[in-house]
Motif scaffolding. Structure first.
Motif, PDB file in Angstrom:
ATOM      1  N   LEU A  33       0.841  -1.202   0.000  1.00 55.61           N
ATOM      2  CA  LEU A  33       0.000   0.000   0.000  1.00 55.61           C
ATOM      3  C   LEU A  33       0.877   1.254   0.000  1.00 55.61           C
ATOM      4  O   LEU A  33       0.651   2.192  -0.765  1.00 55.61           O
ATOM      5  N   ILE A  53      -4.486   0.885  -5.237  1.00 53.18           N
ATOM      6  CA  ILE A  53      -4.642   1.347  -3.850  1.00 53.18           C
ATOM      7  C   ILE A  53      -5.865   0.689  -3.215  1.00 53.18           C
ATOM      8  O   ILE A  53      -5.810   0.213  -2.082  1.00 53.18           O
ATOM      9  N   GLU A  56      -4.989  -2.907  -2.340  1.00 52.14           N
ATOM     10  CA  GLU A  56      -4.108  -3.026  -1.166  1.00 52.14           C
ATOM     11  C   GLU A  56      -4.846  -2.675   0.128  1.00 52.14           C
ATOM     12  O   GLU A  56      -4.638  -3.305   1.165  1.00 52.14           O
TER      13      GLU A  56
END
Length: 109
Positions: A33, A53, A56
């Motif tokens: 991340l 994103i 993650e």
């Protein structure tokens, strides 16, 4: 979300994930991340991809829910604790930011 929480609990029990495995996997996912977010700030080269994103973040939340289940914390207990933490966070930062923030209740009426 409660169904997802319970599904994660079942998966954790079925495949025999240990607390140690979860902790190591959480650190790995937080690193991934961070790498994706660092693209935005120019710390890492690449093209910012919101889908990466989201993926993650979902990985991190999934593992955190699994850890919560391993400690016998119910979905309702976790949501209650999140409400308490949100209120503390709001009180701490509301005065600094001088903004009005309204937190909605997650309780069913």
């Amino acid at each position: 979300m409660k169904k997802t929480y319970n599904n994660i609990a079942n998966i954790t029990k079925t495949i025999g994930v240990t607390k140690e495995n979860n902790l190591c996997k959480l650190m790995e996912e937080i690193g991934e991340l961070s790498q994706n977010i660092n693209i935005e700030f120019g710390i890492k080269n690449g093209i910012l991809n919101i889908n990466n994103i989201k993926g993650e973040l979902a990985d991190c939340i999934q593992i955190l829910m699994s850890i919560s289940n391993q400690y016998g914390i119910t979905y309702n207990e976790l949501v209650l604790e999140l409400g308490i933490k949100n209120n503390k966070w709001l009180k701490k930062y509301k005065a600094k930011a001088k903004i009005k923030i309204r937190i909605t209740s997650s309780k069913k009426k």
